[in-house]
Scaffold this motif. Structure first.
Motif, mmCIF file in Angstrom:
data_model
loop_
_atom_site.group_PDB
_atom_site.id
_atom_site.type_symbol
_atom_site.label_atom_id
_atom_site.label_comp_id
_atom_site.label_asym_id
_atom_site.label_seq_id
_atom_site.Cartn_x
_atom_site.Cartn_y
_atom_site.Cartn_z
ATOM 1 N N ARG A 176 0.883 -1.216 -0.188
ATOM 2 C CA ARG A 176 -0.044 -0.027 -0.067
ATOM 3 C C ARG A 176 0.950 1.424 0.054
ATOM 4 N N ALA A 177 1.997 1.130 0.551
ATOM 5 C CA ALA A 177 2.918 2.225 0.785
ATOM 6 C C ALA A 177 3.616 2.569 -0.863
ATOM 7 N N ILE A 178 3.645 1.502 -1.466
ATOM 8 C CA ILE A 178 4.332 1.859 -2.897
ATOM 9 C C ILE A 178 2.920 2.242 -3.824
ATOM 10 N N LEU A 179 1.649 1.873 -3.409
ATOM 11 C CA LEU A 179 0.613 2.593 -4.371
ATOM 12 C C LEU A 179 0.448 3.964 -3.823
ATOM 13 N N HIS A 180 0.482 4.224 -2.647
ATOM 14 C CA HIS A 180 0.023 5.421 -2.158
ATOM 15 C C HIS A 180 1.179 6.382 -2.833
ATOM 16 N N GLU A 181 2.465 6.047 -2.735
ATOM 17 C CA GLU A 181 3.476 7.032 -3.244
ATOM 18 C C GLU A 181 3.267 7.258 -4.833
ATOM 19 N N GLU A 182 2.675 6.239 -5.665
ATOM 20 C CA GLU A 182 2.549 6.545 -7.208
ATOM 21 C C GLU A 182 1.063 7.117 -7.326
ATOM 22 N N GLY A 183 0.099 7.288 -6.300
ATOM 23 C CA GLY A 183 -0.976 8.001 -6.505
ATOM 24 C C GLY A 183 -2.074 6.854 -6.905
ATOM 25 N N THR A 184 -1.863 5.609 -6.735
ATOM 26 C CA THR A 184 -2.969 4.608 -7.093
ATOM 27 C C THR A 184 -3.887 4.664 -5.995
ATOM 28 N N LEU A 185 -3.298 5.040 -4.578
ATOM 29 C CA LEU A 185 -4.101 5.029 -3.351
ATOM 30 C C LEU A 185 -3.966 6.401 -2.744
ATOM 31 N N VAL A 186 -5.178 6.811 -2.076
ATOM 32 C CA VAL A 186 -4.944 7.969 -1.308
ATOM 33 C C VAL A 186 -5.721 7.813 -0.021
ATOM 34 N N SER A 187 -5.154 8.627 0.969
ATOM 35 C CA SER A 187 -5.713 7.991 2.458
ATOM 36 C C SER A 187 -5.303 9.365 3.125
ATOM 37 N N ARG A 188 -6.331 9.314 4.291
ATOM 38 C CA ARG A 188 -6.210 10.363 5.215
ATOM 39 C C ARG A 188 -6.125 9.611 6.608
ATOM 40 N N ALA A 189 -5.488 10.651 7.687
ATOM 41 C CA ALA A 189 -5.079 9.679 9.077
ATOM 42 C C ALA A 189 -6.551 9.406 9.521
ATOM 43 N N GLY A 190 -6.256 8.255 10.138
ATOM 44 C CA GLY A 190 -7.432 7.687 10.919
ATOM 45 C C GLY A 190 -8.414 6.906 9.773
ATOM 46 N N SER A 191 -8.238 6.978 8.446
ATOM 47 C CA SER A 191 -9.223 6.176 7.591
ATOM 48 C C SER A 191 -8.485 5.273 6.762
ATOM 49 N N ARG A 192 -9.389 4.415 5.897
ATOM 50 C CA ARG A 192 -8.626 3.214 5.110
ATOM 51 C C ARG A 192 -8.296 4.084 4.113
ATOM 52 N N PRO A 193 -7.421 3.385 3.380
ATOM 53 C CA PRO A 193 -6.975 4.063 2.126
ATOM 54 C C PRO A 193 -7.927 3.658 0.971
ATOM 55 N N LYS A 194 -8.269 4.690 -0.068
ATOM 56 C CA LYS A 194 -9.207 4.603 -1.098
ATOM 57 C C LYS A 194 -8.593 4.733 -2.560
ATOM 58 N N THR A 195 -9.142 4.151 -3.309
ATOM 59 C CA THR A 195 -8.708 4.508 -4.609
ATOM 60 C C THR A 195 -9.192 5.844 -5.062
ATOM 61 N N PRO A 196 -8.393 6.660 -5.758
ATOM 62 C CA PRO A 196 -8.892 7.845 -6.148
ATOM 63 C C PRO A 196 -9.990 8.143 -6.923
ATOM 64 N N PRO A 197 -10.612 8.960 -7.281
ATOM 65 C CA PRO A 197 -11.624 9.286 -8.253
ATOM 66 C C PRO A 197 -11.101 8.735 -9.873
ATOM 67 N N VAL A 198 -10.046 9.512 -10.144
ATOM 68 C CA VAL A 198 -9.238 9.464 -11.255
ATOM 69 C C VAL A 198 -8.119 8.534 -11.009
ATOM 70 N N PRO A 199 -7.708 7.073 -11.185
ATOM 71 C CA PRO A 199 -6.599 6.648 -10.944
ATOM 72 C C PRO A 199 -5.505 7.255 -11.894
ATOM 73 N N PRO A 200 -4.168 7.118 -11.597
ATOM 74 C CA PRO A 200 -3.106 7.548 -12.516
ATOM 75 C C PRO A 200 -2.808 6.484 -13.593
ATOM 76 N N PHE A 201 -3.657 5.862 -14.080
ATOM 77 C CA PHE A 201 -3.460 4.796 -15.090
ATOM 78 C C PHE A 201 -4.883 4.423 -15.552
ATOM 79 N N PRO A 202 -5.140 4.026 -16.974
ATOM 80 C CA PRO A 202 -6.154 3.874 -17.724
ATOM 81 C C PRO A 202 -6.853 2.789 -16.902
ATOM 82 N N VAL A 203 -8.130 3.030 -16.787
ATOM 83 C CA VAL A 203 -9.123 1.896 -16.134
ATOM 84 C C VAL A 203 -10.096 1.344 -17.128
#
Length: 388
Positions: free
Chosen positions: A246-273
């Motif tokens: 998850r740390a790898i994915l967070h660094e590349e922008g595939t995941l976003v997170s806020r303190a105290g909450s679970r990581p989420k997928t961004p509305p627009v991932p950094p790759f074609p979906v």
């Protein structure tokens, strides 16, 4: 596969004949003569503080024991040219007895020379035993890795290698073959066990699998990922691997997170979906991979799931046919159990997970063993929720 048996050249046979009885029919085998030579070294008297005369006699005795075997040792050195580790071993063994052949002004201590003679004679005795040579063993393992018989990330099945090559138990030559393969980055030695090296580490593969799940809609945009323990269960890996992935994915922008909450997928991932495939199309593609006429009774399903997970848990390479059968069987079990499950979003998610694991569209992992274990987890989930 042919077995290697070293033979002696004419000079060496003449030396052996000199040592043996005058009647050639009574000449003992090379191995028995080596045992006799080793015993003679052991029987040699040891002097705590030898005089010059005693030292000279001991040196002459050791020289007389080892000299007849030097042609065979040279033959072993020449034949080891295809194995860097085995070649280095024979060079070291011959260098150890060199002071007996070319006397030096200050030769090593007698115990050191005696030990060098014993090491050389024991190595020759081991070579004369039946069994494949170092290069034969290395070629066999190299081919088995290339052909998928020994799978990446699994333990090296030393017993199977011995059985394949027709000898009863692993021999010392196998260790030199494994050292050559380690130098080629095909094997690793860890925890007193030899392992087949995985081209990519487990954390990178876990990150790649989560990324593939996001691409096909298993984890939809702007939605939370499962909890760490749940992801670890789904991907049959340690929670620490999930956190690092998850740390790898967070660094590349595939995941976003806020303190105290679970990581989420961004509305627009950094790759074609990709537009998710129609469920009927996914089912048709999976059906082409499923085992025909599979016995889908509950106890058979559970046994196959347990077997697939155990292969991965113990990092054991099963026979390729057994792995292929389990892979196709588990896909058939997923499709069968989905027919018994209500048509829900949860069932659709499991179908998509199975499709990513079975089809591996982006070549996320080189480990079919891992993917098969992950499909077994999907089957287990469906079994738990099945109405029958």
């Amino acid at each position: 596969m042919p077995l290697m048996t070293l033979t002696t050249d004419g000079a060496h046979r003449g030396a052996l004949a000199t040592e043996a009885a005058s009647d050639p029919s009574t000449t003992p085998s090379i191995r028995s003569q080596l045992r006799s030579a080793i015993a003679r070294v052991h029987r040699a008297p040891e002097h705590r503080y030898p005089t010059d005369e005693q030292r000279d006699r001991s040196l002459q005795r050791l020289r007389a024991i080892v000299e007849p075997w030097l042609p065979l040792a040279k033959s072993c050195l020449d034949q080891a040219a295809g194995s860097p580790s085995d070649h280095a071993r024979w060079k070291d063994l011959m260098a150890g007895v060199q002071p007996l052949v070319t006397p030096a002004d200050l030769p090593p201590a007698l115990p050191v020379l005696s030990d060098s003679v014993l090491r050389l004679l024991r190595a020759l005795r081991e070579v004369e035993a039946c069994g494949p040579g170092v290069t034969v063993i290395a070629d066999h393992v190299r081919t088995a890795i290339r052909d998928g018989v020994f799978l990446p990330g699994t333990k090296l099945p030393v017993g199977r290698i011995a059985a394949d090559l027709g000898y009863s138990r692993p021999c010392a030559r196998a260790e030199f073959a494994f050292q050559d393969l380690r130098a080629e980055k095909l094997l690793a030695f860890c925890g007193s066990i030899w392992w087949i090296i995985e081209p990519a580490d487990q954390v990178a593969q876990v990150a790649g699998m989560i990324r593939a799940f996001i691409q096909v809609g298993v984890y939809p945009p702007d939605g939370p990922l499962p909890r760490t323990i749940e992801l670890a269960r789904q991907l049959v890996t340690a929670p620490t691997n999930i956190s690092r992935a998850r740390a790898i994915l967070h660094e590349e922008g595939t995941l976003v997170s806020r303190a105290g909450s679970r990581p989420k997928t961004p509305p627009v991932p950094p790759f074609p979906v990709a537009v998710p495939l129609d469920l009927d199309a996914l089912t048709a593609r999976l059906r082409s991979l499923a085992l025909d006429d599979a016995d889908l009774r509950p106890h058979v399903i559970e046994e196959t799931c347990a077997r697939a997970r155990n292969w991965w848990r113990t990092r054991t390479s099963p026979p390729p046919a057994a792995l292929e059968h389990a892979y196709g069987y588990l896909i058939a079990a997923v499709l069968h159990l989905l027919q018994l499950t209500p048509d829900t979003e949860e069932a659709h998610t499991r179908l998509r997970r199975t499709a990513v694991l079975a089809l591996d569209p982006d070549d996320v992992t080189s480990s079919p063993l891992w993917r098969t274990a992950c499909i077994a987890v999907v089957v287990g989930e469906l079994v738990d929720r099945s109405p029958v």
